[in-house]
Scaffold this motif. Structure first.
Motif, PDB file in Angstrom:
ATOM      1  N   VAL A 171       6.331   2.969  -8.236  1.00 38.88           N
ATOM      2  CA  VAL A 171       6.265   1.949  -7.190  1.00 38.88           C
ATOM      3  C   VAL A 171       5.773   0.646  -7.813  1.00 38.88           C
ATOM      4  O   VAL A 171       4.648   0.563  -8.291  1.00 38.88           O
ATOM      5  CB  VAL A 171       5.305   2.369  -6.046  1.00 38.88           C
ATOM      6  CG1 VAL A 171       5.282   1.290  -4.961  1.00 38.88           C
ATOM      7  CG2 VAL A 171       5.707   3.702  -5.458  1.00 38.88           C
ATOM      8  N   GLY A 172       6.647  -0.363  -7.829  1.00 37.69           N
ATOM      9  CA  GLY A 172       6.282  -1.670  -8.366  1.00 37.69           C
ATOM     10  C   GLY A 172       6.784  -2.727  -7.413  1.00 37.69           C
ATOM     11  O   GLY A 172       6.830  -2.512  -6.202  1.00 37.69           O
TER      12      GLY A 172
ATOM     13  N   VAL B  14      -5.604  -1.513  -4.486  1.00 37.77           N
ATOM     14  CA  VAL B  14      -5.520  -2.790  -5.212  1.00 37.77           C
ATOM     15  C   VAL B  14      -5.670  -2.584  -6.740  1.00 37.77           C
ATOM     16  O   VAL B  14      -6.409  -1.729  -7.196  1.00 37.77           O
ATOM     17  CB  VAL B  14      -6.538  -3.848  -4.688  1.00 37.77           C
ATOM     18  CG1 VAL B  14      -7.938  -3.652  -5.213  1.00 37.77           C
ATOM     19  CG2 VAL B  14      -6.035  -5.258  -5.004  1.00 37.77           C
ATOM     20  N   ASN B  15      -4.908  -3.382  -7.494  1.00 39.47           N
ATOM     21  CA  ASN B  15      -4.933  -3.284  -8.966  1.00 39.47           C
ATOM     22  C   ASN B  15      -6.290  -3.683  -9.524  1.00 39.47           C
ATOM     23  O   ASN B  15      -6.869  -4.668  -9.084  1.00 39.47           O
ATOM     24  CB  ASN B  15      -3.917  -4.243  -9.595  1.00 39.47           C
ATOM     25  CG  ASN B  15      -2.488  -3.842  -9.346  1.00 39.47           C
ATOM     26  OD1 ASN B  15      -2.225  -2.820  -8.728  1.00 39.47           O
ATOM     27  ND2 ASN B  15      -1.552  -4.655  -9.823  1.00 39.47           N
TER      28      ASN B  15
ATOM     29  N   GLY C 239       0.789  -1.237   0.000  1.00 34.51           N
ATOM     30  CA  GLY C 239       0.000   0.000   0.000  1.00 34.51           C
ATOM     31  C   GLY C 239       0.816   1.280   0.000  1.00 34.51           C
ATOM     32  O   GLY C 239       0.342   2.329   0.441  1.00 34.51           O
ATOM     33  N   ILE C 240       2.057   1.217  -0.517  1.00 37.09           N
ATOM     34  CA  ILE C 240       2.882   2.434  -0.554  1.00 37.09           C
ATOM     35  C   ILE C 240       2.219   3.492  -1.439  1.00 37.09           C
ATOM     36  O   ILE C 240       2.197   4.683  -1.111  1.00 37.09           O
ATOM     37  CB  ILE C 240       4.323   2.099  -1.024  1.00 37.09           C
ATOM     38  CG1 ILE C 240       5.010   1.220   0.022  1.00 37.09           C
ATOM     39  CG2 ILE C 240       5.126   3.376  -1.283  1.00 37.09           C
ATOM     40  CD1 ILE C 240       6.422   0.775  -0.336  1.00 37.09           C
ATOM     41  N   VAL C 241       1.638   3.057  -2.557  1.00 33.49           N
ATOM     42  CA  VAL C 241       0.999   4.017  -3.476  1.00 33.49           C
ATOM     43  C   VAL C 241      -0.136   4.750  -2.760  1.00 33.49           C
ATOM     44  O   VAL C 241      -0.185   5.986  -2.731  1.00 33.49           O
ATOM     45  CB  VAL C 241       0.460   3.292  -4.735  1.00 33.49           C
ATOM     46  CG1 VAL C 241      -0.475   4.187  -5.529  1.00 33.49           C
ATOM     47  CG2 VAL C 241       1.621   2.837  -5.611  1.00 33.49           C
ATOM     48  N   SER C 242      -1.035   4.002  -2.136  1.00 30.12           N
ATOM     49  CA  SER C 242      -2.164   4.646  -1.457  1.00 30.12           C
ATOM     50  C   SER C 242      -1.671   5.553  -0.329  1.00 30.12           C
ATOM     51  O   SER C 242      -2.221   6.638  -0.121  1.00 30.12           O
ATOM     52  CB  SER C 242      -3.112   3.591  -0.881  1.00 30.12           C
ATOM     53  OG  SER C 242      -3.635   2.806  -1.918  1.00 30.12           O
TER      54      SER C 242
ATOM     55  N   VAL D  20       3.067  13.028 -10.534  1.00 29.96           N
ATOM     56  CA  VAL D  20       2.685  11.779 -11.198  1.00 29.96           C
ATOM     57  C   VAL D  20       3.313  10.587 -10.469  1.00 29.96           C
ATOM     58  O   VAL D  20       4.537  10.474 -10.352  1.00 29.96           O
ATOM     59  CB  VAL D  20       3.118  11.766 -12.675  1.00 29.96           C
ATOM     60  CG1 VAL D  20       2.683  10.458 -13.323  1.00 29.96           C
ATOM     61  CG2 VAL D  20       2.518  12.947 -13.424  1.00 29.96           C
ATOM     62  N   LEU D  21       2.438   9.723  -9.965  1.00 31.38           N
ATOM     63  CA  LEU D  21       2.866   8.520  -9.246  1.00 31.38           C
ATOM     64  C   LEU D  21       2.501   7.322 -10.119  1.00 31.38           C
ATOM     65  O   LEU D  21       1.319   7.077 -10.380  1.00 31.38           O
ATOM     66  CB  LEU D  21       2.116   8.479  -7.903  1.00 31.38           C
ATOM     67  CG  LEU D  21       2.286   7.289  -6.975  1.00 31.38           C
ATOM     68  CD1 LEU D  21       3.746   6.927  -6.781  1.00 31.38           C
ATOM     69  CD2 LEU D  21       1.662   7.609  -5.622  1.00 31.38           C
ATOM     70  N   GLY D  22       3.528   6.619 -10.603  1.00 33.73           N
ATOM     71  CA  GLY D  22       3.250   5.557 -11.574  1.00 33.73           C
ATOM     72  C   GLY D  22       3.486   4.178 -10.998  1.00 33.73           C
ATOM     73  O   GLY D  22       4.214   3.996 -10.029  1.00 33.73           O
TER      74      GLY D  22
END
Ligand code: FAD
Ligand code: SF4
Length: 398
Positions: free
Chosen positions: A274-275, A141-142, A94-97, A190-192
């Motif tokens: 972030v992947g 979640v994707n 959950g780093i993106v969120s 932009v967060l990809g």
């Protein structure tokens, strides 16, 4: 790059109508808005211009003589990371969120473009501009389906937003970068995420039905670094299917033609990516591409553990062998696939070498796809870094 004139209010295309990129369209959402006016320049599948846009976004284009740059794009920093307290139900930790929530809570941005799902279908994407942490978390979640994230672009001007964070995958971000200056924003972050092998909603159904033993209860899945697809089910159980046991003959047409011709796996134009694939199993992989990315990353530094990336093993033989196997649609019996999965997990590529394995396998496959299906596009559509990567391998003549 040609210059862009202020857009006349062109008309969005109707849902379901044929898009300018035709079958290569990834439904990024641009053509659902009046920004369709810029499609010939902005569409990732009509006008590949990653090197030029890298220079605009990061101040320089990637250095093809530097292996990490060539593979992963412009970056200041790269590391493995995971949240000390993972967000329940996120794709990974959950780093993106978390970054998006911090940016809203601290007032750095007024809105976050992200993708929730519809009430009826957990995999049906529903792009939104989130204004609260709750709305961001509802997008965690994707959605492993093509998602028209840019369809919300018209709402930006209408709601007079000036500071915005956009979360998205490569093709969405390429189009966004081209129209960025038309959006009337003071600041865009932009967060990809990396992205590969995406599918339409129908394609997803076929994938789940041919691969999982209980397709209706899958909550999320990931192609993991242990060479298995991990399906998480509603009851929390994890089903693991080795890559080598996938029914490639049945799955050949599942992936969207856009994703079969994409060479921006690592989201070259985002400020921060972030992947997971450049990190060891259980960890996420972070690439800080520029100063804005650094600013975003700093917001969650106290919530995460980090460690340096590693690189082990040698991918090249495995990639070379996978080229004809994929081409012929070879499927191993399940016992052999499991065995191969175990062996390759022990001795196979890890960390950055695993990321290179995945990039090489997809770029060689996609290069052949474009060569066979859109030969007239091959030269301009394939970026120079991808040509260099593909040239390490022997491809079939036809
Ligand atoms: P979360 O906190 O769960 O947030 C996920 C975010 O992704 C949400 O904000 C949501 O808005 C956004 N999102 C979800 N679905 C989509 C979509 N379809 N289009 C655009 N945005 C979306 N990483 C790799 O390293 N290698 C891969 O091969 C790879 N393949 C991917 C394929 C797809 C289709 C997607 C969407 C992502 C892929 N990723 C890949 C990224 C990875 O799976 C995680 O999304 C990433 O590590 C972030 O995890 P998280 O727990 O921090 O995200
Ligand atoms: Fe339009 Fe996006 Fe499709 Fe290109 S990929 S045709 S910009 S919707």
């Amino acid at each position: 790059m040609t210059s862009i004139h202020p857009h006349s209010k062109a008309k969005a295309l109707k849902p379901g109508s044929r898009r300018p990129a035709k079958e290569l369209c990834s439904e990024c959402g641009l053509c659902d808005t009046y920004y369709i006016h810029y499609v010939k320049e902005a569409c990732a599948f009509i006008n590949q211009q990653i090197a030029e846009l890298e220079t605009i976004a990061h101040g320089k284009s990637r250095n093809l003589e530097d292996e990490n740059d060539c593979y992963f794009g412009v970056h200041q920093e790269m590391m493995a990371a995971r949240k000390k307290e993972p967000i329940e139900g996120a794709q990974w930790t959950g780093i993106v969120s978390s970054i998006a929530c911090e940016m809203l809570d601290k007032g750095i941005v007024e809105g976050v473009v992200c993708v929730q799902n519809t009430k009826e279908d957990r995999f049906q994407p529903m792009p939104v501009i989130a204004r609260t942490s709750e709305e961001v978390l509802a997008a965690r979640v994707n959605k492993p389906t093509l998602s028209p994230n840019l369809s919300i672009l018209e709402q930006i001007k209408e709601s007079n937003l000036k500071r915005l964070l956009v979360i998205g995958v490569g093709c969405q971000i390429q189009a966004l970068r081209t129209v960025e200056k038309e959006l009337g924003l003071k600041k865009l972050y932009v967060l990809g995420t990396p992205c590969v092998d995406n599918v339409t909603r129908e394609g997803l159904q076929k994938f789940l039905e041919t691969t999982s033993q209980s397709p209706d209860t899958v909550v999320h899945y990931e192609f993991m670094q242990d060479f298995r697809v991990h399906f998480k089910h509603e009851d929390g159980s994890i089903e693991k299917v080795p890559f080598f046991g996938l029914k490639t003959n049945k799955l050949k047409d599942v992936f969207a033609p856009s994703c079969m011709s994409c060479f921006d796996y690592v989201n070259s134009l985002a400020d921060l990516v972030v992947g997971y694939m450049g990190a060891e199993f259980g960890w996420q992989w972070i690439m800080v591409r520029n100063d804005k990315g650094k600013e975003m990353f700093a917001l969650v530094e106290d919530q995460i553990n980090t460690k340096p990336v590693i690189s082990q093993g040698d991918r090249k033989q495995a990639v070379q062998q996978s080229i004809p196997a994929y081409d012929k649609g070879v499927t191993l019996p399940m016992w052999a696939a499991k065995l191969m999965g175990v062996v390759i997990e022990r001795v196979g590529p890890k960390g950055l070498e695993y990321a290179r394995f995945s990039i090489d396998s997809h770029f060689t496959r996609n290069y052949l796809y474009v060569k066979r299906n859109h030969p007239e596009k091959l030269d301009n559509h394939v970026p120079n870094y991808a040509k260099k990567i593909v040239s390490q391998y022997q491809l079939p003549d036809k």
